[in-house]
Design a protein around this motif. Structure first.
Motif, PDB file in Angstrom:
ATOM      1  N   GLY A 173      18.165  64.690  32.984  1.00 54.97           N
ATOM      2  CA  GLY A 173      17.195  65.006  31.935  1.00 54.97           C
ATOM      3  C   GLY A 173      15.790  64.631  32.343  1.00 54.97           C
ATOM      4  N   PHE A 174      15.647  63.495  33.000  1.00 51.77           N
ATOM      5  CA  PHE A 174      14.321  63.065  33.460  1.00 51.77           C
ATOM      6  C   PHE A 174      13.774  64.028  34.508  1.00 51.77           C
ATOM      7  N   ILE A 175      14.620  64.464  35.406  1.00 59.32           N
ATOM      8  CA  ILE A 175      14.181  65.429  36.422  1.00 59.32           C
ATOM      9  C   ILE A 175      13.698  66.715  35.748  1.00 59.32           C
ATOM     10  N   TRP A 176      14.489  67.215  34.801  1.00 61.29           N
ATOM     11  CA  TRP A 176      14.078  68.410  34.053  1.00 61.29           C
ATOM     12  C   TRP A 176      12.744  68.171  33.349  1.00 61.29           C
ATOM     13  N   PHE A 177      12.617  67.041  32.665  1.00 60.67           N
ATOM     14  CA  PHE A 177      11.413  66.693  31.906  1.00 60.67           C
ATOM     15  C   PHE A 177      10.177  66.677  32.806  1.00 60.67           C
ATOM     16  N   ALA A 178      10.302  66.071  33.974  1.00 59.14           N
ATOM     17  CA  ALA A 178       9.166  65.910  34.876  1.00 59.14           C
ATOM     18  C   ALA A 178       8.821  67.193  35.632  1.00 59.14           C
ATOM     19  N   MET A 179       9.814  67.994  35.953  1.00 59.18           N
ATOM     20  CA  MET A 179       9.564  69.192  36.777  1.00 59.18           C
ATOM     21  C   MET A 179       9.120  70.395  35.963  1.00 59.18           C
ATOM     22  N   PHE A 180       9.497  70.466  34.721  1.00 64.24           N
ATOM     23  CA  PHE A 180       9.203  71.642  33.902  1.00 64.24           C
ATOM     24  C   PHE A 180       8.377  71.258  32.676  1.00 64.24           C
ATOM     25  N   LEU A 181       7.173  70.747  32.928  1.00 59.13           N
ATOM     26  CA  LEU A 181       6.295  70.378  31.831  1.00 59.13           C
ATOM     27  C   LEU A 181       5.840  71.626  31.080  1.00 59.13           C
ATOM     28  N   PRO A 182       5.649  71.516  29.775  1.00 54.65           N
ATOM     29  CA  PRO A 182       5.136  72.655  29.006  1.00 54.65           C
ATOM     30  C   PRO A 182       3.805  73.138  29.568  1.00 54.65           C
ATOM     31  N   ARG A 183       3.519  74.404  29.370  1.00 52.21           N
ATOM     32  CA  ARG A 183       2.351  75.055  29.960  1.00 52.21           C
ATOM     33  C   ARG A 183       1.326  75.432  28.886  1.00 52.21           C
ATOM     34  N   PRO A 184       0.088  75.675  29.327  1.00 55.86           N
ATOM     35  CA  PRO A 184      -0.922  76.187  28.390  1.00 55.86           C
ATOM     36  C   PRO A 184      -0.578  77.621  27.966  1.00 55.86           C
ATOM     37  N   VAL A 185      -1.062  78.018  26.804  1.00 51.93           N
ATOM     38  CA  VAL A 185      -0.911  79.403  26.352  1.00 51.93           C
ATOM     39  C   VAL A 185      -1.948  80.226  27.109  1.00 51.93           C
ATOM     40  N   ILE A 186      -1.498  81.290  27.743  1.00 56.16           N
ATOM     41  CA  ILE A 186      -2.414  82.112  28.543  1.00 56.16           C
ATOM     42  C   ILE A 186      -2.913  83.314  27.750  1.00 56.16           C
ATOM     43  N   TYR A 217      10.757  60.108  24.246  1.00 54.48           N
ATOM     44  CA  TYR A 217      11.334  61.368  23.770  1.00 54.48           C
ATOM     45  C   TYR A 217      12.838  61.213  23.520  1.00 54.48           C
ATOM     46  N   VAL A 218      13.532  60.628  24.472  1.00 54.32           N
ATOM     47  CA  VAL A 218      14.983  60.412  24.322  1.00 54.32           C
ATOM     48  C   VAL A 218      15.253  59.493  23.132  1.00 54.32           C
ATOM     49  N   ALA A 219      14.484  58.421  23.011  1.00 56.30           N
ATOM     50  CA  ALA A 219      14.668  57.502  21.884  1.00 56.30           C
ATOM     51  C   ALA A 219      14.439  58.218  20.556  1.00 56.30           C
ATOM     52  N   ARG A 220      13.421  59.069  20.505  1.00 57.54           N
ATOM     53  CA  ARG A 220      13.134  59.819  19.274  1.00 57.54           C
ATOM     54  C   ARG A 220      14.286  60.747  18.917  1.00 57.54           C
ATOM     55  N   LEU A 221      14.841  61.429  19.926  1.00 60.24           N
ATOM     56  CA  LEU A 221      15.983  62.313  19.688  1.00 60.24           C
ATOM     57  C   LEU A 221      17.194  61.532  19.193  1.00 60.24           C
ATOM     58  N   VAL A 222      17.441  60.378  19.777  1.00 58.94           N
ATOM     59  CA  VAL A 222      18.579  59.544  19.376  1.00 58.94           C
ATOM     60  C   VAL A 222      18.411  59.078  17.931  1.00 58.94           C
ATOM     61  N   VAL A 223      17.208  58.633  17.582  1.00 58.11           N
ATOM     62  CA  VAL A 223      16.947  58.186  16.205  1.00 58.11           C
ATOM     63  C   VAL A 223      17.123  59.351  15.235  1.00 58.11           C
ATOM     64  N   TRP A 224      16.601  60.523  15.584  1.00 59.53           N
ATOM     65  CA  TRP A 224      16.726  61.697  14.727  1.00 59.53           C
ATOM     66  C   TRP A 224      18.191  62.081  14.545  1.00 59.53           C
ATOM     67  N   LEU A 225      18.955  62.101  15.641  1.00 63.95           N
ATOM     68  CA  LEU A 225      20.380  62.437  15.547  1.00 63.95           C
ATOM     69  C   LEU A 225      21.123  61.410  14.707  1.00 63.95           C
ATOM     70  N   GLY A 226      20.779  60.139  14.877  1.00 62.72           N
ATOM     71  CA  GLY A 226      21.402  59.088  14.082  1.00 62.72           C
ATOM     72  C   GLY A 226      21.105  59.248  12.603  1.00 62.72           C
ATOM     73  N   ALA A 227      19.855  59.572  12.286  1.00 66.06           N
ATOM     74  CA  ALA A 227      19.463  59.792  10.889  1.00 66.06           C
ATOM     75  C   ALA A 227      20.195  60.991  10.305  1.00 66.06           C
ATOM     76  N   LYS A 228      20.335  62.043  11.087  1.00 63.16           N
ATOM     77  CA  LYS A 228      21.066  63.232  10.618  1.00 63.16           C
ATOM     78  C   LYS A 228      22.538  62.897  10.388  1.00 63.16           C
ATOM     79  N   ALA A 229      23.096  62.076  11.279  1.00 56.02           N
ATOM     80  CA  ALA A 229      24.522  61.736  11.185  1.00 56.02           C
ATOM     81  C   ALA A 229      24.829  60.925   9.924  1.00 56.02           C
ATOM     82  N   ILE A 230      23.876  60.089   9.493  1.00 52.31           N
ATOM     83  CA  ILE A 230      24.132  59.291   8.299  1.00 52.31           C
ATOM     84  C   ILE A 230      23.539  59.930   7.038  1.00 52.31           C
ATOM     85  N   GLY A 231      22.933  61.109   7.218  1.00 52.90           N
ATOM     86  CA  GLY A 231      22.480  61.880   6.061  1.00 52.90           C
ATOM     87  C   GLY A 231      21.097  61.554   5.545  1.00 52.90           C
TER      88      GLY A 231
END
Length: 186
Positions: free
Chosen positions: A21-34, A171-185
């Motif tokens: 995931g880190f490799i993906w994150f670092a190699m494929f950064l979001p781009r400007p709108v052209i 980013y990973v921590a935010r996703l984990v917290v969000w998934l945890g919040a969704k799991a407990i409703g």
């Protein structure tokens, strides 16, 4: 197989997933709108070089009618902001809102969502640095109305390994917290 062996394998699998995931994150950064995409508004997040000048340029080109600069220091007055970024008075008066409530990425999303709702916007261009875009866009989409169109317009940078490493883990921590919040409703 012992429970210790299963634990080691699961831990190894998680570590491999994290590293890939880190490799993906670092190699494929979001781009400007052209292409010249129009949106109802622009949300620019403070904190990185080039974000505000880029958002102002998009506004001046008429690709949106209004701009929220989220996370502005409470000490900064509109006149000072206009002088710093050479914003014409006509543009500052009609179209630029300085948001003073946000102190982090999540509160940027809350501040932006309130502004979107107050102005009845259907689409926004999110402007932030390339390494910050994924988390900022995630937080905004999690907070905003589901029908809001978010155009991700990343400001290109040359982030250090340290910045990428820290941001990926946030980013990973935010996703984990969000998934945890969704799991407990929540």
């Amino acid at each position: 197989m012992t429970s210790r062996g299963i634990f080691r394998r699961l831990l190894s699998l998680l570590l491999i997933a994290w590293a890939l995931g880190f490799i993906w994150f670092a190699m494929f950064l979001p781009r400007p709108v052209i292409e010249p995409v129009r949106t109802d508004g622009i949300v620019a997040l403070t904190g990185g070089g080039g974000r505000i000048p880029h958002a102002l340029k998009v506004l001046e080109l008429g690709r949106a009618k209004r701009l929220l600069v989220s996370g502005v220091d409470r000490e900064v007055r509109p006149r000072e902001f206009a002088a710093e970024y050479k914003v014409p008075d006509r543009l500052m008066l009609c179209c630029v809102v300085l948001g003073y409530d946000a102190v982090d990425t999540r509160s940027n999303a809350v501040e932006a969502t309130r502004w979107v709702k107050e102005n009845k916007l259907r689409s926004v261009r999110l402007v932030t640095t390339d390494w910050h875009m994924r988390r900022a866009a995630f937080d905004l989409s999690a907070e905003a109305p589901t029908n809001l169109i978010i155009v991700e317009d990343a400001v290109a940078s040359k982030p250090s390994f340290r910045i990428l490493f820290i941001e990926y883990n946030k980013y990973v921590a935010r996703l984990v917290v969000w998934l945890g919040a969704k799991a407990i409703g929540w």
